[in-house]
Design a protein around this motif. Structure first.
Motif, short mmCIF file in Angstrom:
data_model
loop_
_atom_site.label_atom_id
_atom_site.label_comp_id
_atom_site.label_asym_id
_atom_site.label_seq_id
_atom_site.Cartn_x
_atom_site.Cartn_y
_atom_site.Cartn_z
N VAL A 70 -3.10 -7.91 1.65
CA VAL A 70 -1.65 -8.13 1.74
C VAL A 70 -1.36 -8.85 3.05
CG1 VAL A 70 0.61 -7.04 1.77
CG2 VAL A 70 -1.24 -6.04 0.40
N ILE A 71 -0.72 -10.00 2.95
CA ILE A 71 -0.47 -10.83 4.13
C ILE A 71 1.04 -11.00 4.31
CG2 ILE A 71 -0.80 -13.11 5.18
CD1 ILE A 71 -3.43 -13.27 3.57
N GLY A 72 1.54 -10.62 5.48
CA GLY A 72 2.94 -10.79 5.82
C GLY A 72 3.16 -12.08 6.59
N THR A 88 -11.16 -18.74 -4.84
CA THR A 88 -10.29 -17.65 -4.38
C THR A 88 -8.85 -17.95 -4.79
OG1 THR A 88 -10.01 -18.71 -2.22
CG2 THR A 88 -11.76 -17.06 -2.44
N ILE A 89 -8.07 -16.88 -4.99
CA ILE A 89 -6.73 -17.02 -5.55
C ILE A 89 -5.72 -16.30 -4.68
CG2 ILE A 89 -5.27 -16.49 -7.55
CD1 ILE A 89 -7.96 -16.61 -9.20
N GLY A 90 -4.63 -16.99 -4.37
CA GLY A 90 -3.51 -16.40 -3.66
C GLY A 90 -2.32 -16.25 -4.59
N LEU A 91 -1.56 -15.18 -4.41
CA LEU A 91 -0.39 -14.91 -5.24
C LEU A 91 0.84 -14.78 -4.35
CD1 LEU A 91 1.11 -14.10 -7.86
CD2 LEU A 91 0.34 -11.74 -7.45
N CYS A 92 1.89 -15.50 -4.72
CA CYS A 92 3.17 -15.43 -4.01
C CYS A 92 4.24 -14.99 -5.01
CB CYS A 92 3.55 -16.80 -3.44
SG CYS A 92 2.34 -17.48 -2.29
N PRO A 93 4.59 -13.70 -5.04
CA PRO A 93 5.61 -13.23 -5.98
C PRO A 93 7.01 -13.60 -5.48
CG PRO A 93 4.19 -11.44 -5.17
CD PRO A 93 4.01 -12.60 -4.27
N THR A 94 7.85 -14.15 -6.35
CA THR A 94 9.22 -14.48 -5.97
C THR A 94 10.16 -14.17 -7.14
OG1 THR A 94 9.59 -16.75 -6.80
CG2 THR A 94 8.21 -16.51 -4.84
N MET A 95 11.46 -14.14 -6.83
CA MET A 95 12.47 -14.04 -7.87
C MET A 95 13.19 -15.38 -8.05
SD MET A 95 13.99 -10.25 -8.11
CE MET A 95 15.24 -10.36 -6.83
N GLY A 96 12.60 -16.44 -7.50
CA GLY A 96 13.15 -17.77 -7.71
C GLY A 96 14.28 -18.12 -6.77
N PHE A 97 14.98 -19.22 -7.09
CA PHE A 97 16.00 -19.82 -6.24
C PHE A 97 15.40 -20.01 -4.84
CE2 PHE A 97 20.28 -20.70 -4.61
CZ PHE A 97 20.73 -21.48 -5.65
N LEU A 98 14.31 -20.75 -4.81
CA LEU A 98 13.43 -20.79 -3.66
C LEU A 98 13.99 -21.62 -2.51
CD1 LEU A 98 10.05 -21.23 -5.56
CD2 LEU A 98 11.22 -19.11 -4.93
N HIS A 99 13.59 -21.25 -1.30
CA HIS A 99 14.00 -21.95 -0.08
C HIS A 99 12.81 -22.05 0.86
CE1 HIS A 99 14.07 -17.90 1.58
NE2 HIS A 99 14.98 -17.53 0.70
N GLU A 100 13.07 -22.52 2.09
CA GLU A 100 11.97 -22.76 3.03
C GLU A 100 11.21 -21.48 3.37
OE1 GLU A 100 15.00 -23.92 3.24
OE2 GLU A 100 15.03 -26.01 3.90
N GLY A 101 11.88 -20.33 3.32
CA GLY A 101 11.17 -19.08 3.56
C GLY A 101 10.10 -18.83 2.52
N VAL A 129 -2.90 -11.32 -12.42
CA VAL A 129 -3.43 -12.46 -11.65
C VAL A 129 -4.76 -12.14 -10.96
CG1 VAL A 129 -2.91 -14.11 -9.80
CG2 VAL A 129 -1.08 -13.33 -11.32
N GLU A 130 -4.96 -10.88 -10.59
CA GLU A 130 -6.15 -10.45 -9.87
C GLU A 130 -6.43 -11.34 -8.65
OE1 GLU A 130 -9.32 -10.34 -12.71
OE2 GLU A 130 -8.63 -8.49 -13.63
N PRO A 131 -5.44 -11.46 -7.75
CA PRO A 131 -5.62 -12.36 -6.61
C PRO A 131 -6.50 -11.75 -5.52
CG PRO A 131 -3.55 -11.20 -6.40
CD PRO A 131 -4.14 -10.78 -7.73
N ASP A 132 -7.00 -12.62 -4.67
CA ASP A 132 -7.71 -12.16 -3.47
C ASP A 132 -6.72 -11.82 -2.36
OD1 ASP A 132 -10.72 -12.84 -4.10
OD2 ASP A 132 -9.54 -14.56 -4.78
N CYS A 133 -5.60 -12.54 -2.31
CA CYS A 133 -4.57 -12.33 -1.30
C CYS A 133 -3.20 -12.38 -1.96
CB CYS A 133 -4.62 -13.40 -0.21
SG CYS A 133 -6.20 -13.55 0.65
N ILE A 134 -2.27 -11.59 -1.44
CA ILE A 134 -0.89 -11.63 -1.91
C ILE A 134 0.01 -11.76 -0.69
CG2 ILE A 134 -0.68 -9.10 -1.99
CD1 ILE A 134 1.14 -9.49 -4.47
N PHE A 135 1.05 -12.59 -0.77
CA PHE A 135 1.84 -12.99 0.38
C PHE A 135 3.29 -12.54 0.24
CE2 PHE A 135 -1.77 -15.73 -0.03
CZ PHE A 135 -2.18 -16.01 1.25
N PHE A 136 3.82 -11.95 1.33
CA PHE A 136 5.21 -11.51 1.36
C PHE A 136 5.83 -11.92 2.69
CE2 PHE A 136 3.17 -8.55 -1.54
CZ PHE A 136 4.08 -8.46 -2.59
N GLY A 137 7.17 -12.03 2.70
CA GLY A 137 7.89 -12.36 3.91
C GLY A 137 8.27 -11.13 4.70
#
Length: 289
Positions: A170-172, A23-36, A139-147
């Motif tokens: 979609v997981i918040g 199974t595959i999870g996807l976390c889309p970001t625009m970079g400059f990453l932090h603890e969030g 990516v064809e993920p099973d789950c995608i994660f957003f804040g």
């Protein structure tokens, strides 16, 4: 951790993992990453066999007067954080990999994108929906994660996934805050020391709103008036909006209920910050000055 620059590299790796039944999870970001952002990776690693993070400053979600050129970037730092939190592959394409010179196909969403941030950023969510659609196909993920900090974005992606029949969950994930309550954001780096101190007024306003809800307030105008009055205590704060909307369709409500969203956008010395709370969620905590 694999670093992929091209769509083909990603698809080849995804095909291998899917052939193994992973199974595959996807976390889309625009970079400059932090603890969030790290909390999204942690959630994906816990839930899925493999985690893919995208690091891509998406040009089509920025308006002509917005901060595309100045948006903070530090890919080495991003990779260090991603590897530390168990990410298996990072997709870091150039804009030309994602968009042909004559690109002209967009994914737009009506109703939900017209309120809150959408009123002053008219092309923003079209750009978000388009790039997320592309990432879901790649990516064809099973789950995608957003804040949850970008609550309107989360609601829009959930609706888009439903409307377009994507096979993805979609997981918040909850907002991650500094000790003094300020929601973590890549744009916090724009703040001077004085502006950083002033920015805590957003979380103070959120906590005030939560206190009023706990005391039985259910009228949107009374709640937002009190929160605006709190924001006015800080001279550097210039509110763009403080509103209460239905938690699913993002439309204004006169009286609210559990699950509805109280959201704000405030400029602190010119830097645009957002914050929110969902009615019924636990109250935020922070250290006092």
């Amino acid at each position: 951790m694999k670093i992929a620059k091209t769509i083909e590299e990603v698809r080849e790796q995804i095909a291998e993992w899917k052939a193994e039944g992973l199974t595959i999870g996807l976390c889309p970001t625009m970079g400059f990453l932090h603890e969030g952002h790290a909390s999204l990776m942690d959630a994906s690693v816990k839930r899925c066999d493999k985690t893919v993070a995208s690091v891509f400053v998406n040009p089509i979600q920025f308006g002509p007067t917005e901060d595309l050129a100045d948006y903070p970037r530090d890919f080495k730092h991003d990779c260090d954080l991603l590897e530390k939190h168990g990410v298996d592959m990072v997709f870091h394409p150039d804009p030309s990999e994602m968009y042909f010179d004559d690109f002209c196909t967009y994914v737009d969403i009506d109703v939900l994108s017209k309120t809150l941030c959408g009123k002053t950023r008219p092309i923003h969510f079209r750009g978000v929906c388009t790039v997320i659609t592309k990432l879901l196909h790649i990516v064809e993920p099973d789950c995608i994660f957003f804040g949850q900090k970008d609550a309107q974005q989360l609601a829009i992606i959930r609706r888009m996934v439903r409307d377009l029949n994507f096979r993805v969950e979609v997981i918040g994930c909850p907002i991650v805050r500094e000790a003094d309550g300020l929601a973590k954001s890549s744009r916090n780096t724009y703040l001077s020391p004085e502006a950083r101190k002033a920015a805590v007024i957003l979380s103070r306003a959120v906590r005030l709103g939560q206190d009023l809800v706990e005391k039985g307030e259910y009228r949107s105008s009374q709640l937002t008036d009190a929160m605006k009055k709190k924001l006015a205590e800080e001279p550097m704060a210039d509110p763009e909006y403080v509103e209460v909307v239905n938690g699913e369709n993002m439309q204004p409500v006169e009286t609210f209920k559990k699950g509805d969203l109280v959201a704000m956008a405030v400029r602190i010395d010119g830097t645009r910050l957002i914050d929110n709370f969902t009615v019924g969620d636990p109250k935020i905590t922070y250290t006092e000055d």
